[in-house]
Design a protein around this motif. Sequence first.
Motif, PDB file in Angstrom:
ATOM      1  N   ASP A  41     -47.724  -6.224 -27.703  1.00 34.34           N
ATOM      2  CA  ASP A  41     -48.878  -7.049 -28.024  1.00 34.34           C
ATOM      3  C   ASP A  41     -48.954  -7.440 -29.495  1.00 34.34           C
ATOM      4  O   ASP A  41     -49.825  -8.192 -29.890  1.00 34.34           O
ATOM      5  N   ALA A  42     -48.088  -6.865 -30.321  1.00 34.84           N
ATOM      6  CA  ALA A  42     -48.130  -7.191 -31.744  1.00 34.84           C
ATOM      7  C   ALA A  42     -47.676  -8.635 -31.964  1.00 34.84           C
ATOM      8  O   ALA A  42     -46.763  -9.112 -31.310  1.00 34.84           O
ATOM      9  N   GLN A  43     -48.315  -9.337 -32.925  1.00 37.00           N
ATOM     10  CA  GLN A  43     -47.926 -10.703 -33.251  1.00 37.00           C
ATOM     11  C   GLN A  43     -46.749 -10.657 -34.223  1.00 37.00           C
ATOM     12  O   GLN A  43     -46.888 -10.927 -35.408  1.00 37.00           O
ATOM     13  N   THR A  44     -45.589 -10.272 -33.725  1.00 32.46           N
ATOM     14  CA  THR A  44     -44.420 -10.090 -34.586  1.00 32.46           C
ATOM     15  C   THR A  44     -43.756 -11.423 -34.901  1.00 32.46           C
ATOM     16  O   THR A  44     -43.684 -12.317 -34.058  1.00 32.46           O
ATOM     17  N   VAL A  45     -43.254 -11.531 -36.116  1.00 31.91           N
ATOM     18  CA  VAL A  45     -42.562 -12.739 -36.561  1.00 31.91           C
ATOM     19  C   VAL A  45     -41.194 -12.355 -37.077  1.00 31.91           C
ATOM     20  O   VAL A  45     -41.071 -11.584 -38.035  1.00 31.91           O
ATOM     21  N   LYS A  46     -40.151 -12.858 -36.435  1.00 34.87           N
ATOM     22  CA  LYS A  46     -38.784 -12.678 -36.925  1.00 34.87           C
ATOM     23  C   LYS A  46     -38.486 -13.826 -37.886  1.00 34.87           C
ATOM     24  O   LYS A  46     -38.504 -14.991 -37.490  1.00 34.87           O
ATOM     25  N   ALA A  71     -48.560  -8.949 -46.075  1.00 37.52           N
ATOM     26  CA  ALA A  71     -49.733  -8.811 -46.934  1.00 37.52           C
ATOM     27  C   ALA A  71     -50.987  -9.381 -46.270  1.00 37.52           C
ATOM     28  O   ALA A  71     -52.101  -9.032 -46.634  1.00 37.52           O
ATOM     29  N   SER A  72     -50.785 -10.250 -45.291  1.00 35.59           N
ATOM     30  CA  SER A  72     -51.906 -10.827 -44.538  1.00 35.59           C
ATOM     31  C   SER A  72     -51.982 -10.255 -43.122  1.00 35.59           C
ATOM     32  O   SER A  72     -52.520 -10.879 -42.214  1.00 35.59           O
ATOM     33  N   ASP A  73     -51.422  -9.060 -42.952  1.00 39.11           N
ATOM     34  CA  ASP A  73     -51.498  -8.335 -41.676  1.00 39.11           C
ATOM     35  C   ASP A  73     -50.779  -9.028 -40.531  1.00 39.11           C
ATOM     36  O   ASP A  73     -51.170  -8.918 -39.373  1.00 39.11           O
ATOM     37  N   ILE A  74     -49.711  -9.770 -40.843  1.00 34.49           N
ATOM     38  CA  ILE A  74     -48.810 -10.302 -39.821  1.00 34.49           C
ATOM     39  C   ILE A  74     -47.570  -9.423 -39.828  1.00 34.49           C
ATOM     40  O   ILE A  74     -46.906  -9.277 -40.856  1.00 34.49           O
ATOM     41  N   ALA A  75     -47.241  -8.804 -38.705  1.00 33.41           N
ATOM     42  CA  ALA A  75     -46.090  -7.901 -38.629  1.00 33.41           C
ATOM     43  C   ALA A  75     -44.802  -8.722 -38.616  1.00 33.41           C
ATOM     44  O   ALA A  75     -44.432  -9.301 -37.604  1.00 33.41           O
TER      45      ALA A  75
END
Length: 332
Positions: A41-46, A71-75
């Motif tokens: 469910d994490a909004q992960t960005v590769k 830094a903006s809470d995006i994993a």
Amino acid sequence: MALRILSVMMVVVVLGACGKLPRPFEGAGREGDPALLDVPDAQTVKVDIADDLPEGAARHLARAMVRALRASDIAAYSEDPSAGKYVLHPNVIAQLDNSGQAHVDVTWLLYNNQGLAIDSTANTGQISAQSWFAEAPTGPEDSAMNVPPDIARKIEKLSDSGEKPESPAAIEFDQLVKAPASWVVAKLSGDRKSMVMAKPLKVALVDFEGAPGDGNEALQRSARAFLLAKGITVDNEIGSQSIVLSASINVAPVAKDNGTPDIDRVSIEWVLLDDSGHELGQMTQNNAVPHGKLDEKWGSVASLAAQAAVDALEGALAQIARDRGLLLRPDK
């Protein structure tokens, strides 16, 4: 006499003007670190490593974007092979001038994990020659990059292994990614159900010329049918989303030893152009048919030629769409 196709030669060329095209999932699918936490469910960005920068600069750019997003809470993460829920790919055009500055123009393409383009943003900046030729970061990227930020922060307190943005190169790249990182955060932090997806590529079929009989119309009609069957939009009103597909056809008799034609040599050159008329790619077909077969009705010959052309050009159209941040097919 039954149609005999004696030879087919097809060459697809995507010209260098397209630049090096993004490959957002190259390397994905390999086994990652088994200790890596998997939180679906994490909004992960590769964040992809840029293909068109020196390796050190490319890795600094990716890590800078990772730091800005986290830094903006995006994993976010860049070096683990795991596939993210989103993929952020940088296309870079850069030039090093005589004063020792690299002028950098970066287009960031945001994809979902199905390979569909969501949107893109561009930014420009300057990087010093020292940062341009900087060595790649030596410290390991934080192994918790693709877990929710609150968990990552707890892990980070237990380890100092993550690379810190202390080098001049890291600081310069941090500044370069500041604006596009804010754009990504706004995209992913909003209402994702209402997120605007990228627009679809449109193929305009124009300038089908040179064929005897009904060949021009038959080839254009068949190409349209096969493109639509693949879910690709066909629209002859040319605009910024358009790629033009044209065909130049030549049918010439081939004489036997006694001078009497036995077969006709059919040559079809298919060309892809952008909306400004610049050539992006081409393909050539060469077929032999019985003499006079195509003087009036092309029939199944048009279907066979158009189907082979559309099948061969589909990959080039997909690359061009990705390069422009467009969808090859409208999102359903």
